[in-house]
Design a protein around this motif. Structure first.
Motif, PDB file in Angstrom:
ATOM      1  N   GLY A   1      -6.739   0.298  -0.309  1.00 27.00           N
ATOM      2  CA  GLY A   1      -4.968  -0.028  -0.726  1.00 27.00           C
ATOM      3  C   GLY A   1      -4.425   0.443  -1.247  1.00 27.00           C
ATOM      4  N   ALA A   2      -3.126  -0.601  -1.849  1.00 32.25           N
ATOM      5  CA  ALA A   2      -2.365  -0.738  -3.451  1.00 32.25           C
ATOM      6  C   ALA A   2      -3.267  -0.651  -4.584  1.00 32.25           C
ATOM      7  N   GLU A   3      -4.743  -1.389  -4.737  1.00 31.16           N
ATOM      8  CA  GLU A   3      -4.844  -1.859  -6.262  1.00 31.16           C
ATOM      9  C   GLU A   3      -5.736  -0.330  -6.142  1.00 31.16           C
ATOM     10  N   HIS A   4      -6.082  -0.272  -5.025  1.00 28.34           N
ATOM     11  CA  HIS A   4      -7.369   1.606  -5.710  1.00 28.34           C
ATOM     12  C   HIS A   4      -6.741   2.265  -5.682  1.00 28.34           C
ATOM     13  N   TYR A   5      -5.027   2.710  -5.391  1.00 28.56           N
ATOM     14  CA  TYR A   5      -3.752   2.942  -6.125  1.00 28.56           C
ATOM     15  C   TYR A   5      -3.605   3.564  -7.576  1.00 28.56           C
ATOM     16  N   ALA A   6      -3.161   2.191  -8.048  1.00 26.98           N
ATOM     17  CA  ALA A   6      -2.713   1.727  -8.457  1.00 26.98           C
ATOM     18  C   ALA A   6      -3.587   1.842  -9.803  1.00 26.98           C
ATOM     19  N   GLY A   7      -4.869   1.547  -9.883  1.00 25.90           N
ATOM     20  CA  GLY A   7      -6.226   1.932 -10.457  1.00 25.90           C
ATOM     21  C   GLY A   7      -6.035   3.206 -10.995  1.00 25.90           C
ATOM     22  N   HIS A   8      -5.883   4.092  -9.790  1.00 27.76           N
ATOM     23  CA  HIS A   8      -6.153   5.772 -10.098  1.00 27.76           C
ATOM     24  C   HIS A   8      -4.824   5.759 -11.299  1.00 27.76           C
ATOM     25  N   ARG A   9      -3.538   4.932 -10.914  1.00 31.92           N
ATOM     26  CA  ARG A   9      -2.595   5.137 -11.959  1.00 31.92           C
ATOM     27  C   ARG A   9      -2.934   5.413 -13.401  1.00 31.92           C
ATOM     28  N   SER A  10      -3.609   4.205 -13.845  1.00 32.78           N
ATOM     29  CA  SER A  10      -3.989   3.501 -14.860  1.00 32.78           C
ATOM     30  C   SER A  10      -5.314   4.236 -15.277  1.00 32.78           C
TER      31      SER A  10
ATOM     32  N   ASP B   1       0.487  -1.010  -0.012  1.00 36.57           N
ATOM     33  CA  ASP B   1       0.363   0.229   0.066  1.00 36.57           C
ATOM     34  C   ASP B   1       0.943   1.500  -0.316  1.00 36.57           C
ATOM     35  N   ARG B   2       2.224   1.347   0.766  1.00 37.40           N
ATOM     36  CA  ARG B   2       2.417   2.727   1.115  1.00 37.40           C
ATOM     37  C   ARG B   2       3.465   2.216   0.109  1.00 37.40           C
ATOM     38  N   ALA B   3       3.837   1.244  -1.069  1.00 33.81           N
ATOM     39  CA  ALA B   3       4.352   2.142  -2.265  1.00 33.81           C
ATOM     40  C   ALA B   3       3.763   2.152  -3.546  1.00 33.81           C
ATOM     41  N   GLU B   4       2.459   1.956  -3.656  1.00 33.32           N
ATOM     42  CA  GLU B   4       1.750   1.638  -4.692  1.00 33.32           C
ATOM     43  C   GLU B   4       1.341   3.397  -3.887  1.00 33.32           C
ATOM     44  N   TRP B   5       1.187   3.907  -2.665  1.00 33.96           N
ATOM     45  CA  TRP B   5       1.031   5.075  -2.570  1.00 33.96           C
ATOM     46  C   TRP B   5       1.507   6.276  -2.719  1.00 33.96           C
ATOM     47  N   GLU B   6       3.024   6.035  -2.891  1.00 35.71           N
ATOM     48  CA  GLU B   6       4.085   6.820  -2.671  1.00 35.71           C
ATOM     49  C   GLU B   6       4.664   7.095  -4.536  1.00 35.71           C
ATOM     50  N   VAL B   7       3.915   6.025  -5.605  1.00 30.71           N
ATOM     51  CA  VAL B   7       3.997   6.311  -6.855  1.00 30.71           C
ATOM     52  C   VAL B   7       3.402   7.063  -7.435  1.00 30.71           C
ATOM     53  N   LEU B   8       2.382   7.062  -6.936  1.00 30.17           N
ATOM     54  CA  LEU B   8       0.672   7.690  -7.150  1.00 30.17           C
ATOM     55  C   LEU B   8       1.405   9.099  -6.831  1.00 30.17           C
ATOM     56  N   VAL B   9       1.732   9.649  -5.580  1.00 27.47           N
ATOM     57  CA  VAL B   9       1.792  10.213  -5.126  1.00 27.47           C
ATOM     58  C   VAL B   9       2.879  11.405  -6.309  1.00 27.47           C
ATOM     59  N   ALA B  10       3.816  10.449  -6.674  1.00 22.82           N
ATOM     60  CA  ALA B  10       4.571  10.763  -7.189  1.00 22.82           C
ATOM     61  C   ALA B  10       4.156  11.964  -8.476  1.00 22.82           C
TER      62      ALA B  10
END
Length: 144
Positions: free
Chosen positions: A130-139, A13-22
């Protein structure tokens, strides 16, 4: 979930959050989605995440206390649109801060779940935003 499974989930979750925030920080004022989608800027994504993270954290806490939250009115798209309108007056900084606080509170709430209380429902709630939600937004982000 055992302690290692919780820790692993939170690391992801934290790793995916940090990528999305960037990504959000790299394009703070641009419309992030393709033209056929609603116009969302970084502020909108932060506000959206804040709302959903808060909601799932409250649901996790309610479940631990033996209760549950009332269902939201409308489909996810309707809820998202309503919340976007309600949060339209937020500045980027305020939306970012709310999202970061919600994210950190979520992590603490999940870390605080006693090991003997984990069940399928609690795990689903814990993973919901968590991670899947953040990755979804990045996509969905189409800016370069």
């Amino acid at each position: 979930m055992d302690a290692e499974a919780v820790a692993s989930m939170l690391r992801k979750d934290r790793a995916e959050w940090e990528v999305l925030v960037a990504v959000l920080e790299a394009h703070p004022q641009k419309s992030l989605h393709d033209p056929s989608s609603p116009r969302w800027t970084s502020r909108d994504v932060y506000a959206h995440l804040s709302r959903w993270i808060e909601r799932s954290t409250f649901e996790l806490e309610a479940r631990l206390e033996g209760g549950s939250l009332q269902p939201l009115e409308g489909t996810d798209d309707e809820v998202n649109a309503r919340w976007q309108r309600e949060d339209s007056g937020l500045g980027l900084g305020e939306a970012r801060e709310r999202a970061q606080q919600a994210f950190e509170r979520r992590l603490r709430a999940i870390e605080g779940v006693p090991a003997d209380r984990w069940d399928e429902m609690l795990e689903a709630i814990a993973r919901a935003d968590g991670a899947e939600h953040y990755a979804g937004h990045r996509s969905y982000i189409s800016v370069t």
